[in-house]
Write a protein that holds these residues in place. Structure first.
Motif, PDB file in Angstrom:
ATOM      1  N   ASN A   1      -4.985   6.817  -9.537  1.00  9.81           N
ATOM      2  CA  ASN A   1      -4.542   7.420  -8.298  1.00  9.81           C
ATOM      3  C   ASN A   1      -4.613   8.946  -8.341  1.00  9.81           C
ATOM      4  N   ARG A   2      -4.688   9.555  -9.547  1.00  4.88           N
ATOM      5  CA  ARG A   2      -4.723  11.015  -9.575  1.00  4.88           C
ATOM      6  C   ARG A   2      -5.997  11.541  -8.931  1.00  4.88           C
ATOM      7  N   GLY A   3      -7.072  10.803  -9.029  1.00  5.86           N
ATOM      8  CA  GLY A   3      -8.313  11.240  -8.396  1.00  5.86           C
ATOM      9  C   GLY A   3      -8.231  11.190  -6.894  1.00  5.86           C
ATOM     10  N   GLU A   4      -7.580  10.169  -6.354  1.00  5.90           N
ATOM     11  CA  GLU A   4      -7.483  10.029  -4.892  1.00  5.90           C
ATOM     12  C   GLU A   4      -6.661  11.159  -4.287  1.00  5.90           C
ATOM     13  N   ILE A   5      -5.509  11.445  -4.846  1.00  9.13           N
ATOM     14  CA  ILE A   5      -4.713  12.534  -4.289  1.00  9.13           C
ATOM     15  C   ILE A   5      -5.427  13.856  -4.473  1.00  9.13           C
ATOM     16  N   HIS A  65      -1.337  21.740  -7.096  1.00  9.50           N
ATOM     17  CA  HIS A  65      -0.809  20.473  -6.573  1.00  9.50           C
ATOM     18  C   HIS A  65      -0.798  19.509  -7.755  1.00  9.50           C
ATOM     19  N   PRO A  66       0.376  18.968  -8.101  1.00  7.30           N
ATOM     20  CA  PRO A  66       0.467  18.166  -9.315  1.00  7.30           C
ATOM     21  C   PRO A  66       0.045  16.710  -9.175  1.00  7.30           C
ATOM     22  N   GLY A  67      -0.339  16.276  -7.985  1.00 11.14           N
ATOM     23  CA  GLY A  67      -0.679  14.860  -7.815  1.00 11.14           C
ATOM     24  C   GLY A  67       0.564  14.000  -7.918  1.00 11.14           C
ATOM     25  N   TYR A  68       0.399  12.784  -8.393  1.00  7.81           N
ATOM     26  CA  TYR A  68       1.508  11.844  -8.559  1.00  7.81           C
ATOM     27  C   TYR A  68       1.752  11.635 -10.044  1.00  7.81           C
ATOM     28  N   GLY A  69       3.004  11.422 -10.412  1.00  4.23           N
ATOM     29  CA  GLY A  69       3.309  11.132 -11.811  1.00  4.23           C
ATOM     30  C   GLY A  69       3.025  12.328 -12.693  1.00  4.23           C
TER      31      GLY A  69
END
Length: 170
Positions: A1-5, A65-69
């Motif tokens: 998911n880090r790539g998507e955000i 922007h740190p993304g998620y997690g």
């Protein structure tokens, strides 16, 4: 998911005319978000605060922007960015500190007038609870340490199980 955000953030930044930089590990060197960025910087680990902040500084980034997690909820990361003169796109370290524990976060919400569900103290008499209740580890995250309790008889084991899971996870 880090790539998507990261892709979503980059599309917005590019619409604003801002340049973008992706950090990546060796595993993600050819990932879509790395290819889409104007520049890319390799880091050994996404969890290495010093390396991530250094990559941001060296690239000239003004915002991260740190993304998620990963580091998105880590107050030390927010502090390190602030000390480096870089703005975290997200909550401040002080907010992360205040909201990191569920019990403290609830107190902040109540003080701000935010409607919250009823809660009970460990000192309250379980027979007076309105069941079902949710037992939740105060410092947990990601659903760890949560148990649905449908009666007073289930409460002691649910609390013990939540405590064991929280202790092993956090």
């Amino acid at each position: 998911n880090r790539g998507e955000i990261a892709l979503r953030v980059m599309r917005t930044a590019q619409r604003l005319g801002w340049g973008t930089v992706a950090i990546h590990t060796d595993l993600d060197a050819d990932a879509p978000h790395v290819r889409a960025a104007d520049d890319a910087v390799r880091v050994e680990s996404y969890l290495d605060i010093d390396a991530v902040v250094a990559a941001a500084s060296e690239s000239g980034a003004g915002f991260v922007h740190p993304g998620y997690g990963f580091l998105s909820e880590r107050a030390p990361f927010a502090r390190a960015l602030a000390e480096a003169g870089i703005t975290l796109v997200g909550p401040s370290a002080e907010v992360m500190d205040a909201m990191g524990r569920k019990d403290a976060a609830r107190e902040v919400a109540v003080a701000a007038g935010v409607p919250v569900v009823p809660s009970y103290s460990l000192e309250d008499e379980p027979a007076t609870f309105s069941y079902p209740v949710l037992v939740k580890a105060a410092a947990g995250g990601g659903g760890k340490g949560m148990r649905v309790v449908r009666s007073a008889a289930e409460l002691p084991e649910a609390m013990a199980a939540a405590a064991r899971e929280a202790a092993s996870s956090f």
